[in-house]
Write a protein that holds these residues in place. Structure first.
Motif, PDB file in Angstrom:
ATOM      1  N   ALA A 114      30.558  41.083  41.566  1.00 40.29           N
ATOM      2  CA  ALA A 114      30.327  42.502  41.815  1.00 40.29           C
ATOM      3  C   ALA A 114      31.255  43.001  42.923  1.00 40.29           C
ATOM      4  N   LEU A 115      31.412  42.194  43.957  1.00 36.11           N
ATOM      5  CA  LEU A 115      32.313  42.554  45.046  1.00 36.11           C
ATOM      6  C   LEU A 115      33.754  42.683  44.558  1.00 36.11           C
ATOM      7  N   PHE A 116      34.204  41.745  43.720  1.00 31.38           N
ATOM      8  CA  PHE A 116      35.545  41.840  43.139  1.00 31.38           C
ATOM      9  C   PHE A 116      35.724  43.154  42.393  1.00 31.38           C
ATOM     10  N   LEU A 117      34.754  43.498  41.563  1.00 29.75           N
ATOM     11  CA  LEU A 117      34.874  44.737  40.786  1.00 29.75           C
ATOM     12  C   LEU A 117      34.965  45.954  41.696  1.00 29.75           C
ATOM     13  N   VAL A 118      34.127  46.005  42.712  1.00 30.23           N
ATOM     14  CA  VAL A 118      34.143  47.147  43.633  1.00 30.23           C
ATOM     15  C   VAL A 118      35.464  47.197  44.399  1.00 30.23           C
ATOM     16  N   LEU A 119      35.885  46.058  44.947  1.00 37.28           N
ATOM     17  CA  LEU A 119      37.113  46.040  45.745  1.00 37.28           C
ATOM     18  C   LEU A 119      38.352  46.372  44.913  1.00 37.28           C
ATOM     19  N   PHE A 120      38.478  45.784  43.740  1.00 38.40           N
ATOM     20  CA  PHE A 120      39.663  46.042  42.929  1.00 38.40           C
ATOM     21  C   PHE A 120      39.662  47.474  42.387  1.00 38.40           C
ATOM     22  N   THR A 121      38.491  48.005  42.080  1.00 42.05           N
ATOM     23  CA  THR A 121      38.415  49.400  41.643  1.00 42.05           C
ATOM     24  C   THR A 121      38.806  50.332  42.790  1.00 42.05           C
ATOM     25  N   ALA A 122      38.270  50.070  43.989  1.00 42.09           N
ATOM     26  CA  ALA A 122      38.626  50.894  45.154  1.00 42.09           C
ATOM     27  C   ALA A 122      40.116  50.788  45.456  1.00 42.09           C
ATOM     28  N   LEU A 123      40.648  49.570  45.336  1.00 43.29           N
ATOM     29  CA  LEU A 123      42.071  49.381  45.578  1.00 43.29           C
ATOM     30  C   LEU A 123      42.909  50.154  44.563  1.00 43.29           C
ATOM     31  N   ALA A 124      42.495  50.140  43.316  1.00 39.48           N
ATOM     32  CA  ALA A 124      43.236  50.864  42.275  1.00 39.48           C
ATOM     33  C   ALA A 124      43.281  52.366  42.573  1.00 39.48           C
ATOM     34  N   ALA A 147      46.473  47.746  36.047  1.00 36.56           N
ATOM     35  CA  ALA A 147      46.680  46.304  36.221  1.00 36.56           C
ATOM     36  C   ALA A 147      45.827  45.761  37.366  1.00 36.56           C
ATOM     37  N   ILE A 148      45.718  46.513  38.448  1.00 39.26           N
ATOM     38  CA  ILE A 148      44.872  46.092  39.575  1.00 39.26           C
ATOM     39  C   ILE A 148      43.418  46.029  39.123  1.00 39.26           C
ATOM     40  N   PHE A 149      42.961  47.048  38.422  1.00 42.82           N
ATOM     41  CA  PHE A 149      41.575  47.070  37.937  1.00 42.82           C
ATOM     42  C   PHE A 149      41.310  45.915  36.968  1.00 42.82           C
ATOM     43  N   VAL A 150      42.227  45.683  36.041  1.00 43.20           N
ATOM     44  CA  VAL A 150      42.073  44.591  35.064  1.00 43.20           C
ATOM     45  C   VAL A 150      42.073  43.236  35.771  1.00 43.20           C
ATOM     46  N   SER A 151      42.848  43.112  36.833  1.00 45.08           N
ATOM     47  CA  SER A 151      42.826  41.871  37.618  1.00 45.08           C
ATOM     48  C   SER A 151      41.435  41.625  38.189  1.00 45.08           C
ATOM     49  N   GLY A 152      40.804  42.680  38.685  1.00 45.00           N
ATOM     50  CA  GLY A 152      39.433  42.557  39.183  1.00 45.00           C
ATOM     51  C   GLY A 152      38.478  42.125  38.083  1.00 45.00           C
ATOM     52  N   LEU A 153      38.657  42.697  36.887  1.00 45.43           N
ATOM     53  CA  LEU A 153      37.828  42.294  35.747  1.00 45.43           C
ATOM     54  C   LEU A 153      38.028  40.822  35.411  1.00 45.43           C
ATOM     55  N   LEU A 154      39.270  40.356  35.449  1.00 44.53           N
ATOM     56  CA  LEU A 154      39.553  38.948  35.146  1.00 44.53           C
ATOM     57  C   LEU A 154      38.936  38.012  36.182  1.00 44.53           C
ATOM     58  N   PHE A 155      39.067  38.359  37.459  1.00 42.83           N
ATOM     59  CA  PHE A 155      38.442  37.538  38.500  1.00 42.83           C
ATOM     60  C   PHE A 155      36.929  37.492  38.307  1.00 42.83           C
ATOM     61  N   ALA A 156      36.325  38.630  37.993  1.00 43.70           N
ATOM     62  CA  ALA A 156      34.877  38.681  37.767  1.00 43.70           C
ATOM     63  C   ALA A 156      34.492  37.859  36.538  1.00 43.70           C
ATOM     64  N   ALA A 157      35.301  37.910  35.493  1.00 40.14           N
ATOM     65  CA  ALA A 157      35.015  37.133  34.278  1.00 40.14           C
ATOM     66  C   ALA A 157      35.047  35.635  34.567  1.00 40.14           C
ATOM     67  N   VAL A 158      36.012  35.197  35.360  1.00 35.58           N
ATOM     68  CA  VAL A 158      36.080  33.783  35.724  1.00 35.58           C
ATOM     69  C   VAL A 158      34.860  33.400  36.553  1.00 35.58           C
ATOM     70  N   GLY A 159      34.479  34.251  37.467  1.00 33.35           N
ATOM     71  CA  GLY A 159      33.278  33.984  38.269  1.00 33.35           C
ATOM     72  C   GLY A 159      32.033  33.872  37.414  1.00 33.35           C
ATOM     73  N   LEU A 160      31.894  34.760  36.447  1.00 33.15           N
ATOM     74  CA  LEU A 160      30.732  34.698  35.553  1.00 33.15           C
ATOM     75  C   LEU A 160      30.775  33.449  34.679  1.00 33.15           C
ATOM     76  N   MET A 161      31.974  33.022  34.297  1.00 34.90           N
ATOM     77  CA  MET A 161      32.107  31.788  33.530  1.00 34.90           C
ATOM     78  C   MET A 161      31.638  30.592  34.369  1.00 34.90           C
ATOM     79  N   LEU A 162      31.959  30.593  35.652  1.00 32.72           N
ATOM     80  CA  LEU A 162      31.527  29.519  36.539  1.00 32.72           C
ATOM     81  C   LEU A 162      30.015  29.534  36.761  1.00 32.72           C
ATOM     82  N   ALA A 163      29.371  30.668  36.502  1.00 34.71           N
ATOM     83  CA  ALA A 163      27.924  30.788  36.678  1.00 34.71           C
ATOM     84  C   ALA A 163      27.142  30.412  35.420  1.00 34.71           C
ATOM     85  N   ARG A 164      27.813  30.083  34.321  1.00 35.20           N
ATOM     86  CA  ARG A 164      27.161  29.792  33.039  1.00 35.20           C
ATOM     87  C   ARG A 164      26.328  28.516  32.976  1.00 35.20           C
ATOM     88  N   PRO A 165      26.729  27.434  33.646  1.00 33.18           N
ATOM     89  CA  PRO A 165      26.093  26.141  33.380  1.00 33.18           C
ATOM     90  C   PRO A 165      24.567  26.146  33.504  1.00 33.18           C
TER      91      PRO A 165
END
Length: 147
Positions: free
Chosen positions: A25-35, A49-67
């Motif tokens: 959530a922090l990644f999404l907020v920060l990258f959106t604000a930065l954009a 591209a900055i916003f999409v980067s935030g989405l990608l970082f958040a997606a990786v984080g959510l993937m790490l939360a799956r187990p």
């Protein structure tokens, strides 16, 4: 000896999930604000591209939360970072969780091993040991029921 576990049961590193969801959530907020805060000489594509980067970082984080590891009357479902495995009780030979292991390992009847990342000491060593013992007791109990 540990107390019997009622089926169905799910084990997941909940503390990790909370931390990772907060970071995402922090990644999404920060990258959106930065954009939006970029200087006016930056192109629209750069902002996207900055916003999409935030989405990608958040997606990786959510993937790490799956187990997680779930057990029911028919068997065990192991959800790791990318893949999901459904195992019947006879497929699981042994549950291993040795000192220093990053997570539980399941020895399978076909001679392979499968990481069960949903049971790990990152959320607390004693909690992980209790979960590993409960899963081991379930595997042993299902093995006795098969005999």
């Amino acid at each position: 000896m540990s107390s019997p576990v009622e089926l169905p049961v799910t084990w997941a590193p909940r503390r990790n999930r909370v931390v990772l969801a907060s970071i995402c959530a922090l990644f999404l907020v920060l990258f959106t604000a930065l954009a939006f805060a970029l200087p006016s000489n930056w192109q629209f594509n750069d902002r996207v591209a900055i916003f999409v980067s935030g989405l990608l970082f958040a997606a990786v984080g959510l993937m790490l939360a799956r187990p997680r590891v779930s057990a029911d009357a028919e068997g065990v479902t192991v959800v790791n970072f990318v893949r999901r495995h459904r195992l019947s009780w006879p497929q699981i030979v042994r549950v291993n969780f040795r000192q220093g292991d990053p997570w539980v390992m399941l020895d399978l009847a076909d001679g392979t091993a499968l990481a069960a990342v949903g049971i790990q000491p990152a959320g607390g060593r004693e909690q992980a040991v209790r979960a590993a013992r409960a899963l081991r007791d379930l595997v042993d109990g299902q093995g006795a029921a098969r005999s």
